[in-house]
Design a protein around this motif. Structure first.
Motif, PDB file in Angstrom:
ATOM      1  N   THR A  97       8.716   6.818 -10.215  1.00 20.96           N
ATOM      2  CA  THR A  97       7.375   6.549  -9.707  1.00 20.96           C
ATOM      3  C   THR A  97       7.409   5.662  -8.472  1.00 20.96           C
ATOM      4  O   THR A  97       6.850   6.005  -7.420  1.00 20.96           O
ATOM      5  CB  THR A  97       6.523   5.860 -10.800  1.00 20.96           C
ATOM      6  OG1 THR A  97       6.558   6.671 -11.972  1.00 20.96           O
ATOM      7  CG2 THR A  97       5.099   5.673 -10.352  1.00 20.96           C
ATOM      8  N   VAL A  98       8.060   4.514  -8.582  1.00 19.93           N
ATOM      9  CA  VAL A  98       8.101   3.554  -7.473  1.00 19.93           C
ATOM     10  C   VAL A  98       8.905   4.134  -6.304  1.00 19.93           C
ATOM     11  O   VAL A  98       8.503   4.004  -5.143  1.00 19.93           O
ATOM     12  CB  VAL A  98       8.680   2.203  -7.949  1.00 19.93           C
ATOM     13  CG1 VAL A  98       8.830   1.223  -6.796  1.00 19.93           C
ATOM     14  CG2 VAL A  98       7.799   1.611  -9.039  1.00 19.93           C
ATOM     15  N   MET A 157       9.395   6.546  -0.826  1.00 20.57           N
ATOM     16  CA  MET A 157       9.947   7.553   0.087  1.00 20.57           C
ATOM     17  C   MET A 157       8.878   8.489   0.643  1.00 20.57           C
ATOM     18  O   MET A 157       9.057   9.042   1.732  1.00 20.57           O
ATOM     19  CB  MET A 157      11.077   8.298  -0.595  1.00 20.57           C
ATOM     20  CG  MET A 157      12.312   7.406  -0.751  1.00 20.57           C
ATOM     21  SD  MET A 157      13.669   8.217  -1.571  1.00 20.57           S
ATOM     22  CE  MET A 157      13.779   7.226  -3.066  1.00 20.57           C
ATOM     23  N   GLU A 158       7.770   8.668  -0.077  1.00 20.36           N
ATOM     24  CA  GLU A 158       6.662   9.427   0.505  1.00 20.36           C
ATOM     25  C   GLU A 158       6.071   8.658   1.679  1.00 20.36           C
ATOM     26  O   GLU A 158       5.646   9.263   2.665  1.00 20.36           O
ATOM     27  CB  GLU A 158       5.582   9.705  -0.545  1.00 20.36           C
ATOM     28  CG  GLU A 158       5.935  10.828  -1.493  1.00 20.36           C
ATOM     29  CD  GLU A 158       4.867  11.090  -2.536  1.00 20.36           C
ATOM     30  OE1 GLU A 158       3.901  10.300  -2.656  1.00 20.36           O
ATOM     31  OE2 GLU A 158       5.010  12.100  -3.261  1.00 20.36           O
ATOM     32  N   ALA A 159       6.042   7.337   1.589  1.00 21.86           N
ATOM     33  CA  ALA A 159       5.535   6.515   2.680  1.00 21.86           C
ATOM     34  C   ALA A 159       6.439   6.614   3.906  1.00 21.86           C
ATOM     35  O   ALA A 159       5.961   6.604   5.038  1.00 21.86           O
ATOM     36  CB  ALA A 159       5.402   5.060   2.238  1.00 21.86           C
ATOM     37  N   SER A 174       4.311   2.072   3.796  1.00 22.45           N
ATOM     38  CA  SER A 174       5.710   1.770   3.525  1.00 22.45           C
ATOM     39  C   SER A 174       5.868   0.323   3.087  1.00 22.45           C
ATOM     40  O   SER A 174       6.568   0.033   2.098  1.00 22.45           O
ATOM     41  CB  SER A 174       6.560   2.038   4.770  1.00 22.45           C
ATOM     42  OG  SER A 174       7.904   1.658   4.550  1.00 22.45           O
ATOM     43  N   LYS A 175       5.228  -0.587   3.801  1.00 22.30           N
ATOM     44  CA  LYS A 175       5.310  -2.006   3.436  1.00 22.30           C
ATOM     45  C   LYS A 175       4.766  -2.248   2.036  1.00 22.30           C
ATOM     46  O   LYS A 175       5.354  -3.008   1.255  1.00 22.30           O
ATOM     47  CB  LYS A 175       4.566  -2.861   4.460  1.00 22.30           C
ATOM     48  CG  LYS A 175       5.252  -2.925   5.807  1.00 22.30           C
ATOM     49  CD  LYS A 175       4.419  -3.694   6.818  1.00 22.30           C
ATOM     50  CE  LYS A 175       5.085  -3.686   8.179  1.00 22.30           C
ATOM     51  NZ  LYS A 175       4.270  -4.342   9.205  1.00 22.30           N
ATOM     52  N   ALA A 176       3.666  -1.588   1.692  1.00 19.82           N
ATOM     53  CA  ALA A 176       3.087  -1.745   0.353  1.00 19.82           C
ATOM     54  C   ALA A 176       4.033  -1.196  -0.719  1.00 19.82           C
ATOM     55  O   ALA A 176       4.201  -1.808  -1.779  1.00 19.82           O
ATOM     56  CB  ALA A 176       1.732  -1.046   0.279  1.00 19.82           C
TER      57      ALA A 176
END
Length: 160
Positions: free
Chosen positions: A91-92, A97-99, A138-140
């Motif tokens: 999940t994480v 990686m989607e970001a 990405s940062k989140a």
């Protein structure tokens, strides 16, 4: 007499909290605790698996350094014991990686634990911090990775 006992108790409590505080550094988060290496390792594994995650690799870093040191002409012990636990979170990791697909470099997650030869009862536990980079998404996502790692370590070391 009661006041002296209270002052001593508060001092001891503050000292135990201090020993579990994280070292401040940009690239890593490192905690220390007093205890047996194997017990701390078991607590880390329970904190990881309790989140539905699987430890997929255990590296015996200390044993490798001891074994190869002789071949390199050195017998100076670096660690008492030293291992790393590798795992991932679908999940994480997917969110991360989607970001940004380049965030693959932060996977898998690794938590290390070690003792030093001169102090086998102090166990160091830490991880490489996934520094926030890229877009806001990405940062989140990378912040969520660090929160996961920090939560695991704090649970294992019983830090509130």
């Amino acid at each position: 007499m009661f006041r002296l006992a209270l002052i001593l108790a508060v001092g001891l409590f503050a000292g135990s909290i201090q020993s579990a505080m994280a070292a401040e550094a940009d690239h890593l988060r490192l905690y220390t605790t007093k205890g047996e290496f194997d017990n701390v390792k078991d607590d880390l594994i329970l904190a990881i698996t309790g989140r539905g995650l699987v430890v997929d690799h255990n590296s015996y870093i200390g044993a490798m350094l001891d074994r190869t040191g002789k071949d390199l002409g050195t017998t100076k012990p670096v660690f008492g014991q030293a291992e790393s636990l590798q795992f991932c979170s679908a999940t994480v990791s997917r969110r991360m990686m989607e970001a940004d697909p380049a965030n693959i470099v932060f996977c898998p997650y690794i938590i290390v634990l070690y003792t030093l030869p001169q102090d086998p009862k102090t166990v160091y536990v830490g991880y490489r911090r996934p520094l926030p980079v890229g877009s806001e998404a990405s940062k989140a996502a990378l912040k969520a990775v660090e929160e996961l790692l920090d939560g695991i370590v704090k649970e294992a070391l019983n830090i509130k």
